[in-house]
Design a protein around this motif. Structure first.
Motif, short mmCIF file in Angstrom:
data_model
loop_
_atom_site.label_atom_id
_atom_site.label_comp_id
_atom_site.label_asym_id
_atom_site.label_seq_id
_atom_site.Cartn_x
_atom_site.Cartn_y
_atom_site.Cartn_z
N ALA A 196 0.84 -1.22 -0.01
CA ALA A 196 0.04 0.09 -0.13
C ALA A 196 0.80 1.11 0.05
N ASN A 197 2.24 0.98 0.55
CA ASN A 197 3.02 2.26 0.58
C ASN A 197 4.55 1.86 0.73
N PRO A 198 5.15 1.85 -0.47
CA PRO A 198 6.57 1.47 -0.70
C PRO A 198 7.25 2.44 0.20
N ASN A 199 7.01 3.67 0.31
CA ASN A 199 7.79 4.64 1.28
C ASN A 199 7.45 4.46 2.90
N TRP A 200 6.76 3.32 3.42
CA TRP A 200 6.37 3.41 4.52
C TRP A 200 7.48 3.58 5.63
N LYS A 201 8.78 3.03 5.36
CA LYS A 201 9.81 3.45 6.15
C LYS A 201 9.89 5.00 6.52
N ASN A 202 10.00 5.44 5.31
CA ASN A 202 10.01 7.17 5.43
C ASN A 202 9.01 7.69 6.15
N ASP A 203 7.69 7.29 6.16
CA ASP A 203 6.62 7.79 6.62
C ASP A 203 6.59 7.55 8.33
N LEU A 204 6.93 6.35 8.50
CA LEU A 204 7.00 5.93 9.93
C LEU A 204 8.05 6.59 10.51
N SER A 205 9.24 6.84 10.07
CA SER A 205 10.43 7.55 10.68
C SER A 205 9.90 9.04 10.88
N ARG A 206 9.12 9.46 10.03
CA ARG A 206 8.70 11.20 10.10
C ARG A 206 7.62 10.91 11.23
N ILE A 207 6.94 10.11 11.37
CA ILE A 207 5.77 10.06 12.25
C ILE A 207 6.32 10.15 13.80
N LEU B 137 6.38 12.95 16.48
CA LEU B 137 5.86 12.66 17.87
C LEU B 137 6.90 12.80 19.06
N THR B 138 8.05 12.62 18.84
CA THR B 138 9.06 12.69 19.82
C THR B 138 9.25 14.17 20.00
N LEU B 139 9.32 14.92 19.07
CA LEU B 139 9.45 16.52 19.08
C LEU B 139 8.40 17.18 19.54
N GLY B 140 7.17 16.40 19.68
CA GLY B 140 5.97 17.04 20.29
C GLY B 140 5.34 17.76 19.15
N MET B 141 5.31 17.31 17.93
CA MET B 141 5.06 18.18 16.87
C MET B 141 3.76 17.31 16.23
N GLY B 142 2.62 18.13 16.01
CA GLY B 142 1.59 17.44 15.56
C GLY B 142 0.58 16.98 16.34
N ASP B 143 -0.55 16.21 15.69
CA ASP B 143 -1.53 15.37 16.60
C ASP B 143 -1.16 14.18 16.88
N ASP B 144 -2.09 13.30 17.55
CA ASP B 144 -2.07 11.92 17.54
C ASP B 144 -2.07 11.15 16.22
N LYS B 145 -1.44 10.10 16.17
CA LYS B 145 -1.46 9.59 14.87
C LYS B 145 -1.85 8.02 14.82
N VAL B 146 -2.62 7.61 13.88
CA VAL B 146 -3.01 6.38 13.93
C VAL B 146 -2.63 5.67 12.46
N VAL B 147 -1.92 4.39 12.77
CA VAL B 147 -1.29 3.87 11.64
C VAL B 147 -2.07 2.46 11.19
N ILE B 148 -1.82 1.98 10.31
CA ILE B 148 -2.31 0.61 10.00
C ILE B 148 -1.16 -0.18 9.35
N TYR C 161 13.21 -2.87 11.38
CA TYR C 161 13.09 -1.52 11.28
C TYR C 161 11.81 -0.98 12.12
N PHE C 162 10.71 -1.48 12.03
CA PHE C 162 9.30 -1.07 12.49
C PHE C 162 9.44 -1.09 14.15
N ARG C 163 10.16 -2.37 14.63
CA ARG C 163 10.21 -2.39 15.89
C ARG C 163 11.18 -1.09 16.48
N GLU C 164 12.21 -1.05 15.67
CA GLU C 164 13.33 -0.03 16.40
C GLU C 164 12.62 1.39 16.35
N GLN C 165 11.79 1.87 15.37
CA GLN C 165 11.09 2.95 15.43
C GLN C 165 10.22 3.17 16.69
N ILE C 166 9.48 2.08 16.92
CA ILE C 166 8.56 2.31 18.23
C ILE C 166 9.36 2.31 19.45
#
Length: 678
Positions: A326-337, A341-352, A362-367
């Motif tokens: 669904a999203n070939p760039n999911w790694k970049n998107d997850l990193s940005r999200i 959130l770490t910097l306190g920017m933006g709202d709550d994020k819901v990802v599927i 990669y996913f586990r390390e980002q979390i």
């Protein structure tokens, strides 16, 4: 939105026509999304009209708006005569006969949001429908096309023209003239005249025109089309602005909250596990002062779309899909999200995401590296108990929900224990017996005993002896044992007499009504040939069909355009076929996780569906076994009959179903369920 964004923000031309304007996207939707009242006179009460002009009605409903529609019924000449006689009983009988078929069309033809909004508005008294029927000096139909919109600031837009909003009209050259009461005195006069004309017709004060309200019962038939779980707007009585969970769903959320906001929901398939989890999520997000990342992990990609639809009901739009297809760039998107959130920017994020992607390094390390509060919702949680995918269950998730009708992993005690420990145990259970008939459809259960042929029985006996010998060997060859066991299981699955039994069941059914035949890869071609030979219009429905084709097939099946679906694996992949009224399980399993889910997916409620009928093929070596066969097969059949016990226990015809299996029990020396409990 109606108060904040009035009609005056729109640039509406004096005249619009179909050659240059998309009437739905550029006229109806922008106005209805800003309206609090919609008065409409149109040609006919048909799904063609509702499919087009009423598409924005869900947005009107979200504004707490009201609507009044005047239209003409599609009647046969003899029905017109009954109405002209003026007797209410005859008039209502004629109208009811025609409208009942029209409402059935609404049930199958309208997209979900439009149908649900119309039905809820009718149920709440926010949408009224009246019929205009010319009389005396007028001999044709009510064929006027006009309307008036009103926004939250009192601004009004009136329109009048040739367009009747049927599907065919969208292909014609049609036009509207438009008046906006804030533009000029002349426009104000035009709006006033159109609204006064509508009100005069509505009140039955127009000469040569009879106005008839909906016949008794028809209004309720329309209201019954609503989804009781998904009100598309706030309660008009103002009692609550929250989405209303069912009582047992609220209990599940409370239990979860009381368990430190961790736990497993063990709920029968079809009872709303997804909705319950989102109710818990919505509550946490509403009460939390901290930014949060919500990760929804699903076993199959097509389930991501289902979750997206449910999220929209709760007002969470555009969740980010984080997996490759669904999203070939999911790694970049997850990193940005996670960075935001770490910097306190933006709202709550819901990802599927998927179980597989969530378990990647990669996913586990980002979390692990984000310092915001995180929330995991694992759908079909038994899937993340495997050695590979349990990696998705990292300690950094603060809040955790696991969903499954059967959270325990079959023949995997270690994986089951891991899931229980990680999620903090089962905090809520809701069984099939508790759900029927209020939340799931009641069903009849017919076990079909299928004996092996002589050749199959001979081969089966040889395999059983070899399997017993290999398993008892001091140097057990596990690979050989597994291979022999699989070969014997395949022999049972492909038992030749299943085809004769299928023909017998189909003749017994006579007229298939939303029939689902569940098969395996070895059977599917033969099954399709049998259905074709009996004149049953069928289509295969397997994992090979893409998401879009599946949706088209389900729509055709729901409408009755396809008599039967020949399915393979789909019931194990979270695909719901709620319109199924008859199911033939030719291929089944001893795994409780699989057979419980397969049954649950055909017990979902559906308009007009009073019950489901399940035919379950149970293969036995023979009904006249030798002692050798009894000794070798008793334990195997005991496991096979677990499915029978589970299915029979909640069936309407429980005792009749048990009687059908009694001969097998007696001949193989198997105790009944009550004896086994003792």
């Amino acid at each position: 939105m109606a108060d904040e964004d009035p009609f005056t923000s729109l640039d509406l031309p004096r005249i619009i026509d179909t050659s240059e304007t998309d009437f739905v996207e550029e006229f109806y939707n922008p106005l209805l999304s800003r309206s609090v009242e919609y008065k409409r006179g149109v040609g006919y009460f048909t799904t063609n009209w509702l499919q087009s002009a009423a598409r924005g009605i869900a947005q009107l409903a979200a504004n707490g708006g009201t609507a009044k529609w005047i239209m003409s019924p599609m009647l046969e000449p003899e029905d017109w005569e009954a109405i002209k006689q003026g007797e209410k009983a005859k008039r209502d009988k004629a109208l009811r006969a025609e409208l009942e078929s029209d409402i059935k069309d609404l049930q199958y033809d309208l997209e979900y949001q439009t149908r649900n909004a119309i039905a809820w508005m009718v149920a709440d008294g926010l949408l009224e429908i009246r019929f205009a029927i010319p009389n005396t000096d007028l001999h044709g139909d009510f064929h006027d096309k006009f309307g008036v919109f009103t926004d939250g600031s009192g601004n009004k837009v009136a329109f009048h023209g040739s367009k009747n909003d049927s599907a065919h009209a969208f292909e014609n050259y049609e036009a509207y003239s438009i008046d906006c009461d804030w533009l000029s005195d002349r426009d104000t006069q035009g709006v006033t005249l159109q609204e006064e004309r509508f009100d005069t017709i509505w009140d039955g004060q127009k000469p040569n025109l009879d106005i008839i309200t909906l016949p008794e019962g028809i209004e309720q038939d329309i209201a019954d089309l609503r989804d009781q779980d998904h009100r598309p707007y706030d309660d008009p009585d103002g009692e609550s602005n929250d989405i209303e969970l069912r009582p047992y769903q609220r209990e599940a959320v409370e239990n979860w909250m009381g368990n430190g906001m961790r736990g497993l929901f063990e709920m029968a398939t079809g009872t709303g596990k997804t909705f319950t989890a989102l109710g818990a999520m919505d509550r946490v997000l509403a009460e939390s002062q901290n930014q949060m990342l919500v990760v929804i992990a699903v076993p199959y990609t097509h389930l991501a779309k289902q979750w997206q639809g449910e999220l929209e009901v709760f007002g969470y739009e555009n969740p980010k899909f984080l997996y490759g297809s669904a999203n070939p760039n999911w790694k970049n998107d997850l990193s940005r999200i996670t960075s935001d959130l770490t910097l306190g920017m933006g709202d709550d994020k819901v990802v599927i995401t998927t179980h597989q992607t969530a378990s990647t390094d990669y996913f586990r390390e980002q979390i692990r590296n984000t310092n915001c509060t995180s929330f995991l919702i694992a759908d079909e949680v038994h899937g993340v108990g495997s050695d590979h995918q349990r990696g998705a269950l990292v300690d950094e998730y603060d809040y955790r929900i696991g969903l499954s009708a059967t959270p325990e992993r079959h023949y995997d005690e270690e994986g089951s224990e891991f899931i229980l420990d990680y999620f903090g145990g089962v905090v809520f259970q809701f069984t099939l017996g508790e759900a029927i008939p209020e939340y799931l459809t009641q069903y009849d259960y017919h076990p079909i005993i299928v004996e092996m042929t002589e050749e199959e029985l001979s081969e089966y006996s040889k395999l059983s002896k070899r399997l017993a010998s290999a398993a008892a060997s001091e140097d057990t060859d596990e690979e050989l044992v597994e291979r022999l066991a699989m070969k014997r299981a395949n022999l049972v699955k492909s038992a030749d007499n299943k085809y004769a039994s299928l023909k017998s069941v189909l003749r017994q059914i006579d007229q298939p009504d939303h029939l689902l035949v569940y098969t395996n890869p070895q059977q599917i071609d033969n099954v399709q040939d049998i259905l074709n030979g009996l004149g049953i219009f069928q289509h295969k429905f397997t994992y090979r069909e893409g998401d879009e084709e599946r949706e088209q097939l389900l729509t055709s099946f729901d409408r009755g355009d396809v008599d039967a679906l020949v399915a393979m694996r789909c019931l194990d992949e979270g695909v719901d076929v709620p319109s199924t009224r008859q199911a033939i399980l030719m291929s089944n399993t001893g795994n409780p996780m699989q057979f419980i889910q397969r049954r649950g997916r055909v017990l979902r409620q559906f308009p007009g569906k009073e019950k489901a009928v399940i035919y379950d093929f149970i293969v036995v070596p023979t009904l006249n076994p030798s002692q050798d066969i009894v000794d070798s097969e008793r334990n195997i059949l005991k496991k096979e009959l677990r499915r029978f016990e589970e299915f029979a226990a909640n069936a309407r015809n429980e005792h009749g179903a048990r009687n059908k299996i009694e001969e097998v029990r007696m001949n193989y020396g198997l105790a009944g369920s009550d004896d086994e409990e003792e």
